[in-house]
Design an enzyme around this catalytic site. Structure first.
Site, short mmCIF file in Angstrom:
data_model
loop_
_atom_site.label_atom_id
_atom_site.label_comp_id
_atom_site.label_asym_id
_atom_site.label_seq_id
_atom_site.Cartn_x
_atom_site.Cartn_y
_atom_site.Cartn_z
N GLY A 9 -85.38 -125.59 -69.36
CA GLY A 9 -84.78 -126.46 -68.35
C GLY A 9 -85.81 -127.07 -67.41
O GLY A 9 -86.82 -126.44 -67.07
N ASP A 11 -85.54 -127.56 -64.27
CA ASP A 11 -85.65 -126.76 -63.05
C ASP A 11 -86.67 -125.65 -63.22
O ASP A 11 -87.47 -125.37 -62.33
CB ASP A 11 -84.30 -126.20 -62.64
CG ASP A 11 -83.62 -125.38 -63.73
OD1 ASP A 11 -83.93 -125.57 -64.93
OD2 ASP A 11 -82.75 -124.55 -63.39
N ARG A 12 -86.69 -125.05 -64.40
CA ARG A 12 -87.63 -123.96 -64.66
C ARG A 12 -89.06 -124.48 -64.80
O ARG A 12 -90.02 -123.84 -64.36
CB ARG A 12 -87.19 -123.20 -65.91
CG ARG A 12 -85.78 -122.59 -65.67
CD ARG A 12 -85.22 -121.95 -66.86
NE ARG A 12 -85.89 -120.66 -67.06
CZ ARG A 12 -85.74 -119.92 -68.15
NH1 ARG A 12 -84.98 -120.34 -69.13
NH2 ARG A 12 -86.37 -118.77 -68.25
N ASP A 31 -85.36 -117.47 -59.87
CA ASP A 31 -84.59 -118.54 -59.24
C ASP A 31 -83.13 -118.10 -59.18
O ASP A 31 -82.48 -117.90 -60.20
CB ASP A 31 -84.73 -119.83 -60.05
CG ASP A 31 -84.13 -121.04 -59.34
OD1 ASP A 31 -83.26 -120.87 -58.45
OD2 ASP A 31 -84.52 -122.16 -59.68
N THR A 34 -77.31 -121.24 -60.17
CA THR A 34 -76.10 -121.03 -60.94
C THR A 34 -76.31 -119.89 -61.93
O THR A 34 -75.47 -119.03 -62.11
CB THR A 34 -75.70 -122.31 -61.69
OG1 THR A 34 -75.55 -123.36 -60.73
CG2 THR A 34 -74.40 -122.12 -62.45
N THR A 86 -61.40 -102.66 -51.56
CA THR A 86 -61.73 -103.54 -52.69
C THR A 86 -62.79 -104.57 -52.33
O THR A 86 -63.76 -104.76 -53.07
CB THR A 86 -60.45 -104.24 -53.20
OG1 THR A 86 -59.53 -103.23 -53.61
CG2 THR A 86 -60.75 -105.16 -54.36
#
Length: 185
Positions: A9, A11-12, A31, A34, A86
């Site tokens: 990607g 971004d990477r 990172d 998402t 919870t």
């Protein structure tokens, strides 16, 4: 050394490029987006591949959307490991689960790949929550690698070899509700 370099990607690539220019190699760049990704840069500056895990918010949303009664929570740093209801149990599971995931993968990467002296760099919207709890105690200050999107030279170099060159973005063109949340550190 990658089997399918075209699948890495953008971004990477940008994170890796920024890390190379800001820190001494070898590097493990994490990172928190998402997806939570780990990118490995060896001592010679070569990208060796990485690890892709579900992102924190993706995990939170999956619990809320795919279970009958588990509520949607917001990620936050929690002190207690064991939740007493919870919501606090989910908060602890997400927070301490990701601290353990990150610490465990860092340790394995260092052991299995000869990266004992690797610098650990964290970036992405949620990295600030986790940086002080890095079990290896080697995390650097957060690198704003993903903010280099508006530096045409970095973007151009990072996109070399892609089918289509990338361009920097003007944040004013992106509606405020579609932007990533502010970093807050």
């Amino acid at each position: 050394d990658l089997d399918k370099p075209s699948e890495v990607g953008v971004d990477r690539l940008i994170n890796s490029y920024a890390g190379l220019h800001l820190y001494q190699c070898p590097l493990i760049i994490i990172d928190f987006g998402t997806a939570t990704t780990f990118d490995i840069i060896d001592s010679g500056g070569s990208y060796n591949g990485g690890i892709i895990c579900p992102g924190v918010n993706l995990s939170i949303q999956s619990l809320a959307n795919n279970t009958a009664k588990l509520p949607l929570i917001e990620i936050k740093k929690v002190e207690k490991l064991v939740g007493k209801d919870t919501t606090s149990a989910i908060e602890s599971g997400i927070y301490w689960g990701y601290v353990s995931l990150v610490g465990g993968l860092i340790n394995r990467l260092k052991e299995q790949n000869g990266f004992k002296d690797a610098q650990i760099i964290a970036t992405g919207g949620l990295s600030g929550i986790f940086k002080s709890d890095d079990p290896s105690a080697r995390a650097k200050a957060v690198v704003e690698a993903t903010t280099h999107f508006n530096d045409p030279e970095i973007v151009s170099k990072a996109s070399t070899g892609l089918k289509k060159a990338m361009k920097g973005l003007d944040m004013s063109e992106i509606p405020e509700n579609e932007r990533l949340q502010e970093r807050g550190w």
